[in-house]
Design an enzyme around this catalytic site. Structure first.
Site, mmCIF file in Angstrom:
data_model
loop_
_atom_site.group_PDB
_atom_site.id
_atom_site.type_symbol
_atom_site.label_atom_id
_atom_site.label_comp_id
_atom_site.label_asym_id
_atom_site.label_seq_id
_atom_site.Cartn_x
_atom_site.Cartn_y
_atom_site.Cartn_z
ATOM 1 N N ASP A 27 0.876 -1.169 0.000
ATOM 2 C CA ASP A 27 0.000 0.000 0.000
ATOM 3 C C ASP A 27 0.921 1.229 0.000
ATOM 4 O O ASP A 27 2.136 1.104 0.220
ATOM 5 C CB ASP A 27 -0.883 -0.025 1.246
ATOM 6 C CG ASP A 27 -1.787 1.186 1.333
ATOM 7 O OD1 ASP A 27 -2.417 1.537 0.311
ATOM 8 O OD2 ASP A 27 -1.857 1.810 2.418
ATOM 9 N N ASP A 70 -0.254 5.142 0.944
ATOM 10 C CA ASP A 70 -0.574 6.121 1.983
ATOM 11 C C ASP A 70 -0.631 5.464 3.359
ATOM 12 O O ASP A 70 -1.408 4.537 3.585
ATOM 13 C CB ASP A 70 -1.912 6.806 1.677
ATOM 14 C CG ASP A 70 -1.827 7.686 0.447
ATOM 15 O OD1 ASP A 70 -1.182 8.738 0.525
ATOM 16 O OD2 ASP A 70 -2.391 7.311 -0.596
#
Length: 220
Positions: A9, A11
Protein backbone atom coordinates in the site's frame (compact mmCIF):
# COMPACT_ATOMS: atom_id res chain seq x y z
CA UNK A 1 4.76 -22.04 -2.83
CA UNK A 2 7.76 -19.71 -2.95
CA UNK A 3 7.26 -15.97 -2.36
CA UNK A 4 8.16 -14.07 -5.52
CA UNK A 5 6.66 -10.61 -4.96
CA UNK A 6 5.87 -7.92 -2.40
CA UNK A 7 2.82 -5.67 -2.75
CA UNK A 8 2.78 -2.39 -0.85
CA UNK A 9 0.00 0.00 0.00
CA UNK A 10 1.20 3.60 -0.26
CA UNK A 11 -0.57 6.12 1.98
CA UNK A 12 0.22 5.42 5.60
CA UNK A 13 2.43 2.45 4.74
CA UNK A 14 5.31 3.71 2.59
CA UNK A 15 4.78 7.35 3.58
CA UNK A 16 2.59 8.45 6.47
CA UNK A 17 0.20 10.73 4.64
CA UNK A 18 -2.64 9.51 6.88
CA UNK A 19 -1.60 11.49 9.97
CA UNK A 20 -1.34 14.82 8.07
CA UNK A 21 -4.64 14.12 6.29
CA UNK A 22 -6.45 13.54 9.58
CA UNK A 23 -4.70 16.55 11.11
CA UNK A 24 -5.92 18.75 8.25
CA UNK A 25 -9.53 17.79 8.80
CA UNK A 26 -9.22 18.04 12.58
CA UNK A 27 -7.84 21.54 12.14
CA UNK A 28 -10.83 22.50 10.00
CA UNK A 29 -13.36 20.96 12.39
CA UNK A 30 -11.82 22.66 15.43
CA UNK A 31 -11.79 25.97 13.61
CA UNK A 32 -15.57 25.59 13.52
CA UNK A 33 -15.85 24.48 17.14
CA UNK A 34 -16.26 20.73 16.59
CA UNK A 35 -14.29 17.47 16.78
CA UNK A 36 -13.94 14.99 13.94
CA UNK A 37 -15.01 11.54 15.20
CA UNK A 38 -12.24 9.01 14.52
CA UNK A 39 -14.71 6.16 14.14
CA UNK A 40 -16.31 8.01 11.22
CA UNK A 41 -12.95 9.00 9.71
CA UNK A 42 -11.93 5.32 9.68
CA UNK A 43 -14.32 4.78 6.75
CA UNK A 44 -12.27 7.17 4.60
CA UNK A 45 -8.87 5.50 5.09
CA UNK A 46 -7.58 3.36 2.25
CA UNK A 47 -10.52 3.73 -0.10
CA UNK A 48 -12.25 6.09 -2.54
CA UNK A 49 -15.48 7.94 -1.94
CA UNK A 50 -15.15 8.15 1.82
CA UNK A 51 -16.70 4.76 2.49
CA UNK A 52 -20.05 6.48 2.91
CA UNK A 53 -18.66 9.31 5.06
CA UNK A 54 -18.43 12.89 3.75
CA UNK A 55 -16.36 14.90 6.27
CA UNK A 56 -17.28 18.27 4.76
CA UNK A 57 -20.97 17.39 4.67
CA UNK A 58 -20.78 16.13 8.24
CA UNK A 59 -19.09 19.35 9.40
CA UNK A 60 -21.78 21.36 7.64
CA UNK A 61 -24.44 19.43 9.54
CA UNK A 62 -22.68 20.12 12.83
CA UNK A 63 -22.34 23.84 12.07
CA UNK A 64 -25.98 24.03 10.98
CA UNK A 65 -25.46 26.31 7.99
CA UNK A 66 -23.96 26.11 4.48
CA UNK A 67 -20.17 26.22 4.22
CA UNK A 68 -17.93 27.45 1.44
CA UNK A 69 -16.67 23.98 0.44
CA UNK A 70 -14.15 25.04 -2.19
CA UNK A 71 -12.51 27.79 -0.14
CA UNK A 72 -12.34 25.65 2.99
CA UNK A 73 -10.91 22.68 1.09
CA UNK A 74 -8.21 24.88 -0.42
CA UNK A 75 -7.15 26.07 3.04
CA UNK A 76 -7.32 22.57 4.52
CA UNK A 77 -5.32 21.07 1.65
CA UNK A 78 -2.63 23.74 1.98
CA UNK A 79 -2.34 23.02 5.70
CA UNK A 80 -2.23 19.27 5.06
CA UNK A 81 0.44 19.53 2.36
CA UNK A 82 2.79 21.51 4.59
CA UNK A 83 2.70 18.53 6.97
CA UNK A 84 2.99 15.86 4.27
CA UNK A 85 6.02 17.50 2.66
CA UNK A 86 7.94 16.85 5.89
CA UNK A 87 7.20 13.11 5.81
CA UNK A 88 9.90 10.65 4.76
CA UNK A 89 9.78 6.88 4.22
CA UNK A 90 8.30 5.06 7.18
CA UNK A 91 10.70 3.01 9.37
CA UNK A 92 11.89 -0.21 7.77
CA UNK A 93 10.66 0.56 4.25
CA UNK A 94 14.06 1.46 2.77
CA UNK A 95 15.66 -1.65 4.25
CA UNK A 96 12.81 -3.87 3.08
CA UNK A 97 13.03 -2.54 -0.47
CA UNK A 98 16.81 -2.97 -0.54
CA UNK A 99 16.61 -6.55 0.72
CA UNK A 100 13.81 -7.46 -1.68
CA UNK A 101 15.91 -6.14 -4.57
CA UNK A 102 18.87 -8.21 -3.41
CA UNK A 103 16.66 -11.31 -3.34
CA UNK A 104 15.22 -10.60 -6.79
CA UNK A 105 11.62 -10.21 -5.59
CA UNK A 106 9.10 -8.29 -7.67
CA UNK A 107 7.71 -5.14 -6.05
CA UNK A 108 4.53 -3.20 -6.66
CA UNK A 109 2.51 -0.38 -5.14
CA UNK A 110 -1.19 -1.15 -4.86
CA UNK A 111 -3.16 1.93 -3.79
CA UNK A 112 -6.64 3.44 -3.79
CA UNK A 113 -5.01 6.81 -4.42
CA UNK A 114 -4.22 8.33 -7.81
CA UNK A 115 -1.11 7.62 -9.87
CA UNK A 116 -0.39 11.35 -9.97
CA UNK A 117 -0.40 11.55 -6.15
CA UNK A 118 1.95 8.59 -5.79
CA UNK A 119 4.33 9.76 -8.52
CA UNK A 120 4.50 13.17 -6.86
CA UNK A 121 5.74 11.69 -3.60
CA UNK A 122 8.00 9.08 -5.18
CA UNK A 123 9.78 11.90 -7.03
CA UNK A 124 10.08 13.91 -3.82
CA UNK A 125 11.63 10.93 -2.04
CA UNK A 126 13.80 9.85 -5.01
CA UNK A 127 11.98 6.48 -5.15
CA UNK A 128 10.58 6.53 -8.69
CA UNK A 129 12.84 3.68 -9.86
CA UNK A 130 12.56 0.13 -8.57
CA UNK A 131 8.87 -0.72 -8.97
CA UNK A 132 7.70 -3.49 -11.29
CA UNK A 133 4.14 -2.14 -11.23
CA UNK A 134 2.10 0.68 -9.71
CA UNK A 135 -1.64 0.00 -9.61
CA UNK A 136 -3.98 2.81 -8.56
CA UNK A 137 -7.73 3.39 -8.35
CA UNK A 138 -7.58 6.94 -9.76
CA UNK A 139 -10.94 7.89 -8.29
CA UNK A 140 -12.79 4.74 -9.39
CA UNK A 141 -14.84 3.54 -6.41
CA UNK A 142 -15.56 0.24 -8.15
CA UNK A 143 -11.85 -0.65 -8.20
CA UNK A 144 -10.80 0.83 -4.87
CA UNK A 145 -10.18 -1.11 -1.67
CA UNK A 146 -11.74 -2.91 0.20
CA UNK A 147 -12.53 -4.55 -3.14
CA UNK A 148 -9.73 -6.92 -4.23
CA UNK A 149 -9.69 -5.57 -7.81
CA UNK A 150 -6.42 -3.62 -7.49
CA UNK A 151 -4.65 -6.62 -6.02
CA UNK A 152 -5.88 -8.90 -8.77
CA UNK A 153 -4.60 -6.38 -11.33
CA UNK A 154 -1.20 -6.25 -9.61
CA UNK A 155 -0.90 -10.04 -9.50
CA UNK A 156 -1.74 -10.19 -13.20
CA UNK A 157 0.85 -7.55 -14.11
CA UNK A 158 3.53 -9.30 -12.08
CA UNK A 159 2.45 -12.76 -13.28
CA UNK A 160 2.10 -14.02 -9.74
CA UNK A 161 -0.31 -16.36 -8.03
CA UNK A 162 -1.86 -15.06 -4.77
CA UNK A 163 0.23 -17.52 -2.76
CA UNK A 164 3.43 -16.13 -4.27
CA UNK A 165 2.94 -12.63 -2.85
CA UNK A 166 2.91 -10.78 0.46
CA UNK A 167 0.85 -7.62 0.92
CA UNK A 168 1.72 -4.87 3.38
CA UNK A 169 -1.21 -2.77 4.57
CA UNK A 170 -1.89 -0.16 7.25
CA UNK A 171 -5.70 -0.02 7.24
CA UNK A 172 -8.70 -2.34 7.64
CA UNK A 173 -9.90 -1.50 4.12
CA UNK A 174 -6.53 -2.43 2.64
CA UNK A 175 -6.26 -5.63 4.63
CA UNK A 176 -9.72 -6.74 3.52
CA UNK A 177 -8.76 -6.13 -0.11
CA UNK A 178 -5.56 -8.18 0.16
CA UNK A 179 -7.26 -11.04 2.00
CA UNK A 180 -10.14 -11.10 -0.49
CA UNK A 181 -7.53 -11.58 -3.22
CA UNK A 182 -6.09 -14.55 -1.29
CA UNK A 183 -2.82 -12.82 -0.41
CA UNK A 184 -0.93 -13.20 2.89
CA UNK A 185 -1.13 -9.79 4.56
CA UNK A 186 1.12 -8.03 7.05
CA UNK A 187 -0.62 -5.28 9.00
CA UNK A 188 1.56 -2.29 9.89
CA UNK A 189 -0.39 0.38 11.80
CA UNK A 190 0.49 4.04 11.62
CA UNK A 191 -0.42 6.60 14.32
CA UNK A 192 -3.93 6.96 12.88
CA UNK A 193 -4.79 3.33 12.12
CA UNK A 194 -3.25 1.94 15.32
CA UNK A 195 -6.53 2.73 17.07
CA UNK A 196 -8.65 0.99 14.44
CA UNK A 197 -7.48 -2.59 14.93
CA UNK A 198 -5.78 -4.56 12.14
CA UNK A 199 -6.59 -8.02 13.48
CA UNK A 200 -7.85 -9.19 10.09
CA UNK A 201 -4.23 -9.28 8.85
CA UNK A 202 -2.31 -12.56 9.03
CA UNK A 203 0.28 -10.92 11.25
CA UNK A 204 0.56 -7.43 12.71
CA UNK A 205 3.85 -5.68 13.48
CA UNK A 206 4.33 -2.30 15.10
CA UNK A 207 6.93 -1.36 12.49
CA UNK A 208 8.52 -2.97 9.47
CA UNK A 209 11.84 -2.12 11.09
CA UNK A 210 11.02 -4.85 13.62
CA UNK A 211 10.46 -7.54 10.97
CA UNK A 212 13.45 -8.35 8.74
CA UNK A 213 12.39 -9.70 5.36
CA UNK A 214 14.37 -12.92 5.75
CA UNK A 215 12.56 -13.64 9.02
CA UNK A 216 9.19 -13.02 7.36
CA UNK A 217 10.03 -15.33 4.46
CA UNK A 218 11.11 -18.03 6.90
CA UNK A 219 7.77 -17.77 8.71
CA UNK A 220 5.99 -18.50 5.45
Amino acid sequence: MRIRGLLFDFDGLIVDTETPSLAGWQWLYREHGHELPLERWANVIGTVGGGGFDPMGHLEELVGEPLEHEALNERRTAHEMTLIEAEQLRPGIAELLAESERLGLKRAIVSSSSRRWIDQHLRRLARVVGWDAIVTADGDEERAKPRPTLYFEALDLLRLEPGEAIAFEDSPNGIRAAKAAGIFCVGVPNPVTAALGLEEADIVVESLAALPLQELLQRL
